[in-house]
Each structure stands twice: as C-alpha cells, then as structure tokens.
Design an enzyme around this catalytic site. Structure first.
Site, PDB file in Angstrom:
ATOM      1  N   PRO A 103      -2.153   3.213  -3.663  1.00  0.00           N
ATOM      2  CA  PRO A 103      -0.817   3.218  -3.052  1.00  0.00           C
ATOM      3  C   PRO A 103      -0.364   1.838  -2.603  1.00  0.00           C
ATOM      4  O   PRO A 103       0.809   1.485  -2.746  1.00  0.00           O
ATOM      5  CB  PRO A 103      -0.981   4.172  -1.869  1.00  0.00           C
ATOM      6  CG  PRO A 103      -2.058   5.108  -2.292  1.00  0.00           C
ATOM      7  CD  PRO A 103      -3.011   4.280  -3.090  1.00  0.00           C
ATOM      8  N   GLY A 302      -3.921   5.497   7.599  1.00  0.00           N
ATOM      9  CA  GLY A 302      -5.274   4.970   7.664  1.00  0.00           C
ATOM     10  C   GLY A 302      -5.707   4.208   6.432  1.00  0.00           C
ATOM     11  O   GLY A 302      -6.682   3.469   6.475  1.00  0.00           O
ATOM     12  N   GLU A 303      -5.020   4.390   5.315  1.00  0.00           N
ATOM     13  CA  GLU A 303      -5.442   3.724   4.071  1.00  0.00           C
ATOM     14  C   GLU A 303      -5.129   2.232   4.119  1.00  0.00           C
ATOM     15  O   GLU A 303      -4.006   1.821   4.418  1.00  0.00           O
ATOM     16  CB  GLU A 303      -4.773   4.353   2.855  1.00  0.00           C
ATOM     17  CG  GLU A 303      -5.177   3.678   1.557  1.00  0.00           C
ATOM     18  CD  GLU A 303      -5.092   4.590   0.357  1.00  0.00           C
ATOM     19  OE1 GLU A 303      -5.129   4.066  -0.763  1.00  0.00           O
ATOM     20  OE2 GLU A 303      -4.987   5.822   0.514  1.00  0.00           O
ATOM     21  N   SER A 304      -6.127   1.437   3.800  1.00  0.00           N
ATOM     22  CA  SER A 304      -6.022  -0.013   3.918  1.00  0.00           C
ATOM     23  C   SER A 304      -4.862  -0.575   3.102  1.00  0.00           C
ATOM     24  O   SER A 304      -4.685  -0.243   1.935  1.00  0.00           O
ATOM     25  CB  SER A 304      -7.320  -0.670   3.450  1.00  0.00           C
ATOM     26  OG  SER A 304      -8.404  -0.261   4.240  1.00  0.00           O
ATOM     27  N   GLY A 305      -4.088  -1.427   3.746  1.00  0.00           N
ATOM     28  CA  GLY A 305      -3.024  -2.160   3.072  1.00  0.00           C
ATOM     29  C   GLY A 305      -1.666  -1.505   3.102  1.00  0.00           C
ATOM     30  O   GLY A 305      -0.646  -2.195   3.030  1.00  0.00           O
TER      31      GLY A 305
END
Length: 331
Positions: A103, A302-305
């Site tokens: 994503p 919470g997903e990095s980036g």
C-alpha cells in the site's frame, strides 16, 4: 570529521544542530495574518506551512521532491516468539515493497513521493538484547552513517519508517531505558497477537533492562545496546536531514524511539520532525507524548509507511495553500 571514538562525531553534530530559520517562518506567519484580516483561515494548514518554512529555510515553502525511506532490520530477540509474525515476514515486507505491491508504494505514486527501501543485513540478526548488546559501537555508528545517506540524491521532505519483526519490543526497551518504567509500561498490542505475546514482550524488555543495568545512562549506548540497525539508520537520517534543512516525518514506533534517543542527547535535535500518526500500540502513544509530538493524522494505521505518505500529502497541501495566499490572498 574524524575522532577517536565512533560516536564522537554524532555527539558533535547533536550538540549544536542547525537552528530553525525564524525569519522564513515569520515571513509565512505575517502573510497568513494578512490573509486572516481578509476573512480567511486555513487552520492547522497554516501551522504546518510555518513549520515547513522554518525548517526548510524557505520563506515560500514548497515540497517538490518528497521521499519515503523505509529501513528494514532483523533482531535476535525476535526468535523468542514476541510477535504474531514469523521472522521471515520482514524479508517478505521488503519484497512486497520492491515489487510495488505494498500500500505504501501505491500511495507514493498517488502523492508523487520517491521511495527507498533499505535492507540492513536481514540475514544477520542483531544480538539478542535480553542477553547481550544488539550491536557494538562501531557497527552502530556505521549504520547511523549509512542512514545519513538516505538524503543522497536530494529531497525536501524526508519520511522515515521501518520494517522488522520484533522491532516494537525493541522500541519499547529503548523507551523504558530513556523514560523509565518497566516493559509492561511500554509494550502494546499488535494485530493478530494474543495477550500472551504482549506478556512475553514485556518480559523481554524487563530482561534487557536487567542485563544492561548500569550502562544505559548514555542515550547512544541505549541505542547500541537495546536498538537495532533500522533504529540506528533512522537516527542517522534524522541528523543528516537537520544539517541540510530537510523537514522530517516520522512513522511508527521504531522511528519515534530513534527520535527519542536523539532527544535524550539534545532536546533540540528533533525540532524539525513531526509525527505522521499513531498505531494501536499504546507504547508509541506514550513515547510520542513524552516527546511533545502531536500526530498529524488520527487514522489508527499500523502498516509501515502508509501514514507517512498521507502526512506528506497533508504537508504538500499546506505548502500549496500558502502559495495561493502568498500570490493572491495578501494583496
């Protein structure tokens, strides 16, 4: 710049970081005041434009070359079943980004950000912090220097995030060492994890604090003993950005913990940083509050980036609105 000890050059940089360009910030403030006098108000976008001007050194702030840099590291303590994810998930995250399927990659295309993903020796985990130091001083300093290269090639807004199974436990250990408390005060829940994992994470933090007790007074020692390669690289990137008038967006608990290390050395060292958002990890929220960070977004990402890119979009909007004000709104 050379010295006898690996950390000495970083201590020198952190002792006197480049100051904010107050003249540039004041220029934007005055333009917005005149605009408000004509009945206009852009709320927090005004604050963000002022912040961009001050830390970029541009009285007419623009974001033309934003960059998302994600650092990936592996941790010896991850073998202790402290995450719902398998150890190999870090490499899978890197591969997903490299293929453009993540994503964050899609959002970088949407918001016109560059993307760099750094594999920091994923096949060589750091030492298990519950029984030994993560890294030695030489390796930590070298990784900080590597992180400084994130800005090579040019950028005017640097977004920083991390991949690494177990790195939320490492972040909690760093924050416990810097701010005080026990593991239970700084670990949080993660998606897919049961309560027993949270308990193991807290136990690992407590074990690390016990093993390294008496040797954590120096924040850079905290970084090398309890941290990891992605933490060191992010710290280096923050330092490099400051020296080049590049504002920084932090994303995730590891990025906040790395910033906390620099803040402990010199509270002025992270003035050019903002926090993209907060995940469900309450340890990150506590650390952010200690550092005075108010997240730009409240989306529970919470997903990095991902939050970093969305925050970059908000900052681009702030600079675009100011450009409109500067051209027409103050006449």
């Amino acid at each position: 710049m050379t010295s006898g000890l690996p950390f000495d050059d970083f201590r020198t940089l952190l002792a006197a970081p480049r100051p904010i360009d107050q003249k540039a910030a004041d220029h934007v403030v005055q333009d917005f005041r005149r605009y408000a006098g004509k009945g206009g108000s852009l709320g927090c976008l005004e604050e963000l434009a002022v912040w961009l001007a001050g830390w970029s050194g541009r009285p007419r702030p623009m974001i033309l070359r934003p960059l998302l840099a994600i650092f990936a590291g592996s941790h010896g303590v991850a073998a202790r079943n402290i995450s719902a994810l398998p150890i190999g998930a870090t490499a899978a995250m890197v591969e997903r980004c490299s293929s453009g399927a993540a994503p964050a990659c899609q959002l970088c295309s949407t918001y016109d950000l560059g993307l760099k993903v750094f594999d920091l020796a994923l096949d060589l985990p750091t030492g298990d912090i519950a029984i030994e130091s993560a890294l030695d001083e030489k390796a930590t300093a070298a990784t900080m220097a590597f992180g400084m290269e994130a800005i090579a090639g040019g950028t005017d807004l640097l977004c920083l995030s991390a991949f690494g199974v177990g790195n939320s436990t490492v972040a909690a250990a760093i924050c416990a060492a810097l701010f005080g408390g026990r593991g239970a005060d700084w670990v949080g829940d993660e998606p897919g994890a049961d309560r027993s994992i949270r308990g193991r994470k807290a136990g690992m933090v407590d074990a690390a604090l016990s093993v390294h007790s008496g040797r954590l007074a120096d924040p850079l020692e905290v970084l090398r003993r309890l941290g990891g390669r992605e933490f060191a690289a992010i710290a280096g990137a923050i330092i490099a950005a400051r020296s080049e008038h590049i504002p920084v967006v932090l994303d995730g608990y590891p990025a906040v913990a790395a910033a906390a290390v620099l803040h402990a050395v010199n509270p002025d060292a992270i003035g050019h940083c903002v926090l993209a958002g907060l995940s469900a990890d309450d340890g990150q929220a506590k650390a952010a509050a200690r550092l005075g960070f108010k997240p730009l977004l409240d989306l529970d990402i919470g997903e990095s980036g991902v939050a970093a890119v969305l925050a970059a979009g908000l900052l681009k909007a702030a600079s675009t609105c100011y450009a409109s004000v500067a051209v027409s709104g103050v006449r």
